[in-house]
Every structure is written in C-alpha cells, then in structure tokens.
Design a protein around this motif. Sequence first.
Motif, mmCIF file in Angstrom:
data_model
loop_
_atom_site.group_PDB
_atom_site.id
_atom_site.type_symbol
_atom_site.label_atom_id
_atom_site.label_comp_id
_atom_site.label_asym_id
_atom_site.label_seq_id
_atom_site.Cartn_x
_atom_site.Cartn_y
_atom_site.Cartn_z
ATOM 1 N N ASP A 86 0.859 -1.184 0.000
ATOM 2 C CA ASP A 86 0.000 0.000 0.000
ATOM 3 C C ASP A 86 0.895 1.234 0.000
ATOM 4 O O ASP A 86 1.623 1.476 0.963
ATOM 5 C CB ASP A 86 -0.883 -0.022 1.254
ATOM 6 C CG ASP A 86 -1.929 1.058 1.213
ATOM 7 O OD1 ASP A 86 -3.031 0.769 0.736
ATOM 8 O OD2 ASP A 86 -1.645 2.187 1.663
ATOM 9 N N ILE A 87 0.844 1.975 -1.090
ATOM 10 C CA ILE A 87 1.804 3.087 -1.262
ATOM 11 C C ILE A 87 1.080 4.382 -1.600
ATOM 12 O O ILE A 87 0.124 4.387 -2.392
ATOM 13 C CB ILE A 87 2.821 2.710 -2.369
ATOM 14 C CG1 ILE A 87 3.718 1.580 -1.835
ATOM 15 C CG2 ILE A 87 3.666 3.908 -2.786
ATOM 16 C CD1 ILE A 87 4.328 0.733 -2.860
ATOM 17 N N HIS A 88 1.541 5.449 -0.989
ATOM 18 C CA HIS A 88 1.006 6.774 -1.290
ATOM 19 C C HIS A 88 2.163 7.692 -1.677
ATOM 20 O O HIS A 88 3.196 7.706 -1.008
ATOM 21 C CB HIS A 88 0.290 7.355 -0.070
ATOM 22 C CG HIS A 88 -0.973 6.624 0.251
ATOM 23 N ND1 HIS A 88 -2.192 6.944 -0.298
ATOM 24 C CD2 HIS A 88 -1.202 5.544 1.040
ATOM 25 C CE1 HIS A 88 -3.118 6.124 0.155
ATOM 26 N NE2 HIS A 88 -2.540 5.250 0.970
ATOM 27 N N TYR A 89 1.951 8.452 -2.721
ATOM 28 C CA TYR A 89 2.817 9.568 -3.137
ATOM 29 C C TYR A 89 4.201 9.167 -3.658
ATOM 30 O O TYR A 89 4.670 9.733 -4.621
ATOM 31 C CB TYR A 89 2.999 10.585 -1.984
ATOM 32 C CG TYR A 89 1.688 10.983 -1.358
ATOM 33 C CD1 TYR A 89 0.672 11.548 -2.134
ATOM 34 C CD2 TYR A 89 1.449 10.772 0.006
ATOM 35 C CE1 TYR A 89 -0.549 11.897 -1.562
ATOM 36 C CE2 TYR A 89 0.228 11.129 0.581
ATOM 37 C CZ TYR A 89 -0.761 11.687 -0.211
ATOM 38 O OH TYR A 89 -1.961 12.013 0.345
ATOM 39 N N LEU A 93 8.942 3.802 -3.698
ATOM 40 C CA LEU A 93 8.614 2.688 -2.800
ATOM 41 C C LEU A 93 7.893 1.578 -3.575
ATOM 42 O O LEU A 93 8.055 0.389 -3.277
ATOM 43 C CB LEU A 93 7.739 3.183 -1.639
ATOM 44 C CG LEU A 93 8.436 4.157 -0.686
ATOM 45 C CD1 LEU A 93 7.450 4.697 0.346
ATOM 46 C CD2 LEU A 93 9.617 3.481 0.017
ATOM 47 N N ALA A 94 7.114 1.965 -4.579
ATOM 48 C CA ALA A 94 6.450 0.951 -5.425
ATOM 49 C C ALA A 94 7.490 0.183 -6.232
ATOM 50 O O ALA A 94 7.407 -1.042 -6.371
ATOM 51 C CB ALA A 94 5.440 1.622 -6.349
ATOM 52 N N ASP A 102 2.306 -9.121 -4.548
ATOM 53 C CA ASP A 102 1.455 -9.643 -5.610
ATOM 54 C C ASP A 102 0.560 -8.559 -6.213
ATOM 55 O O ASP A 102 -0.152 -8.811 -7.183
ATOM 56 C CB ASP A 102 0.586 -10.777 -5.045
ATOM 57 C CG ASP A 102 1.454 -11.891 -4.492
ATOM 58 O OD1 ASP A 102 1.967 -12.683 -5.292
ATOM 59 O OD2 ASP A 102 1.669 -11.934 -3.256
ATOM 60 N N LYS A 103 0.554 -7.402 -5.597
ATOM 61 C CA LYS A 103 -0.246 -6.285 -6.127
ATOM 62 C C LYS A 103 0.279 -5.001 -5.502
ATOM 63 O O LYS A 103 0.809 -5.017 -4.383
ATOM 64 C CB LYS A 103 -1.728 -6.483 -5.755
ATOM 65 C CG LYS A 103 -2.656 -5.428 -6.334
ATOM 66 C CD LYS A 103 -4.141 -5.775 -6.138
ATOM 67 C CE LYS A 103 -4.613 -5.613 -4.724
ATOM 68 N NZ LYS A 103 -6.064 -5.800 -4.550
ATOM 69 N N ILE A 104 0.097 -3.913 -6.222
ATOM 70 C CA ILE A 104 0.459 -2.597 -5.685
ATOM 71 C C ILE A 104 -0.805 -1.774 -5.605
ATOM 72 O O ILE A 104 -1.586 -1.725 -6.562
ATOM 73 C CB ILE A 104 1.486 -1.905 -6.595
ATOM 74 C CG1 ILE A 104 2.808 -2.677 -6.571
ATOM 75 C CG2 ILE A 104 1.697 -0.460 -6.171
ATOM 76 C CD1 ILE A 104 3.803 -2.211 -7.605
ATOM 77 N N ARG A 105 -1.006 -1.122 -4.475
ATOM 78 C CA ARG A 105 -2.098 -0.153 -4.365
ATOM 79 C C ARG A 105 -1.451 1.235 -4.419
ATOM 80 O O ARG A 105 -0.650 1.590 -3.562
ATOM 81 C CB ARG A 105 -2.870 -0.364 -3.058
ATOM 82 C CG ARG A 105 -4.044 0.598 -2.883
ATOM 83 C CD ARG A 105 -3.644 1.811 -2.101
ATOM 84 N NE ARG A 105 -4.644 2.857 -2.188
ATOM 85 C CZ ARG A 105 -5.320 3.325 -1.153
ATOM 86 N NH1 ARG A 105 -5.138 2.828 0.031
ATOM 87 N NH2 ARG A 105 -6.166 4.299 -1.311
ATOM 88 N N ILE A 106 -1.794 1.971 -5.419
ATOM 89 C CA ILE A 106 -1.224 3.307 -5.573
ATOM 90 C C ILE A 106 -2.167 4.112 -6.463
ATOM 91 O O ILE A 106 -2.845 3.542 -7.322
ATOM 92 C CB ILE A 106 0.194 3.215 -6.207
ATOM 93 C CG1 ILE A 106 0.976 4.506 -6.014
ATOM 94 C CG2 ILE A 106 0.148 2.830 -7.675
ATOM 95 C CD1 ILE A 106 2.485 4.343 -6.276
#
Length: 380
Positions: A86-89, A93-94, A102-106
Amino acid sequence: MRNLLPQRRKTREVAVGPWIIGGEHPIRVQSMTSTDTADIEATVDQIQALWNAGCEIVRLTVDTPKAARALPEIRKRCAGIPLVADIHYNHRLALESAPYVDKIRINPGNIGGMENVRAVVERANEFGLPIRIGVNNGSLERDIALKYGAHVRDHILTPPEEGYPPEALVESALRNVEMLESLHFYRIIISVKSSNVPLMVQAYRQLSAACDYPLHLGVTEAGTKDSSNIKSSIGIGALLLEGIGDTLRVSIAARSTPDKIEEVRTGFRILQALGLRSYGVEVVACPTCGREDQGFDTTRIAREIEQRTAHITAPVKVSVMGCYVNGPGEAAEADLGVVASGKTARIYREGRLILEQVPFGEVTSKMIELIENFAAEKRG
Ligand code: SF4
C-alpha cells in the motif's frame, strides 16, 4: 442456499498471486496489517494469523524505505500468501516493493507526474503485478475537489460541508484508470471507498456502470468493531445484492491481531449471509419461546458453540433448536443439529439422527466434538 441474487456484474479477470479477481471467480476477502511493516517479526506474525483465519489477500503499508527493505524477509517468511504493498505519493517505494508482492495499491494521479507513473507501470509489467487504484475523499485531485464544492481556507483544501458527491470519487477513479490505460496497462482493480455508506454505494454503482474493471469493496474509516460491522454489512452487502463487487475488505479501527481477524470473519459472514461463500461455523439458533424444553438453554448453547469453534475456518452449518416443533426440519438443513426433545436432546448429522438421549448438560461439549471432527473431515 437457493441463489436469489441477480446476475453478478461481468468484470475483467485480474490475477493477484494465486487468485483471479473478477469474472465469475469467488469474491476474495482481504485485510490489512496494523503493524509497523519495518518490524518484521510483528508483521509476519500478524500476516500469518490473518492467513490462518482465512484471509485471502493481506495488504501492508510501505510508507518508508525501511518498510520497503523489510519486504524481502517478509516475502520469504510468508511464502504463498498474497501480499499487497500500500503506497502513497512516493513511487520509488512501489519500484522497490514490486519484486516481493502480488499487487500494488497506488493512485497514479498523486505520484508526481507521468514519468513516475510510467516507471511504476514498467515495474508492474516486469513482475506481472496488478495495480489497485484506491480512491477516497482524501485522495481526490485538487481540481476535482474544487469542481465538486471544496474551498480553500487558510491555504488548506476544505471539503464541501455536505461532503463530496459520488461523481467526484468516480471521476477521480476514471482519471487514474485513463493514466494507466494510456500506457496500455489494464491489470487494474478499483475502489472508491468512503465512510459515508450511501455515498460509497452510489459511487460503486456509478463506477460499475462506467467500466468493467473488478471492484474492491469497502467502507473506509468505518469505526470500531460494532460500528464497522454494521456499516460494512450495509454498504458492502447492498452492492453485493446488486451483483457488484469482486473482492472486499472490512475496515475496523483497531491495532490488535484479534480485531484484524474480526475484519476477516465479518467479511466472510457478509458473503455467507448472501450465500456467496461459506466460512467457519455458522450457528442457526431458534429465538426460543415458552415451548423451549425446560433445562435446555438454546441461547447459551449457541453462544458457547460459536465462541469455542471460532478458530474453525472450514464451513460447518449448525442448528440449535429449543424443542421438537421445528427442530428436525432445521436440523435437516444443517451439517449438525441439536434438538431438545423432552428431558434430553437428539443430535442429527446431515439430517440423520446419530445420537439420542443426550443429557442437556453434555450437549455443548458433544456438539463441539462433532463439529471439530466434521471440520477436520472437510479439510480432508
Ligand atoms: S424451536 Fe421450539 S423453543 Fe424454539 S422458538 Fe420454535 S417453538 Fe420455541
């Protein structure tokens, strides 16, 4: 259970680790860790506890370089468990997280421009990862927020008093989708969460009509356990009743692992109530009335069975009935059923009478033993 739900909305299929989200695939239940991701021991413990409770996808925040550096070890110790960063801004980091999740939340709209989006997409392609676009009130782009009634007070963007309309969340989600699609990236899952239940329901409805990407359902900032269970059941349940939704997360404001596990249980209970998934021990108990056989305490037995079998994730349907009037009928629909019959009880398995004259005082322990054996057989 007879399926009385409308046809599920047809969505694209997107792989997340071993699961396919969307299409006609099972609606998967997710949760999120509450630990500091950089604390490897605590994070691994919580991920494993969630997984053992049936959680199918575990998200963890990657908010610092230290958290990103913990991922290789977390991945190693949680092999086989689908993980989401879970990445913001901070798009870097992604890039760092990609090999270990297995997935990126951005949200592509808030990572600093198309060059950064392109870098994340290239990295996601390198590892075959999907991206979840996770829109909520706080993530709205400035121009969209202003268009839908926000105003600037002391240099701070302030939402409209009546709140944003669902169109704002949907417009933001679709803008983020367009950014990814412009780079020919289509492994997309979307959420438009809100703490306002009617708003969230309307936003998902509109989004569902506007695109065919799989949808991750949730009521965000839903509060502590009781409040969240009610809000999530209404919001997520309303959408599922319309055939909308491909994966879900119940959010409970809590740090402890037992409360995080409650997110998983509630998620499955919502699906179970609609006949969409089966999970754990489901106890059907009569409401009791003046006919309840004396000495048989339906409520206490049902509650104790629920509490003492809460660790079981294999689906087992159990009925507890206070007298013979409706007892055998309910028992016939359960995997295991107990019916008070005068001064003792009868126990049924899949509609067949297997034990008679069970003293009331022994009913709970006998039922728990039978439930554990039944669950073990199911697990094979
Ligand atoms: S099963 Fe018997 S005790 Fe329970 S509510 Fe029905 S009539 Fe009353």
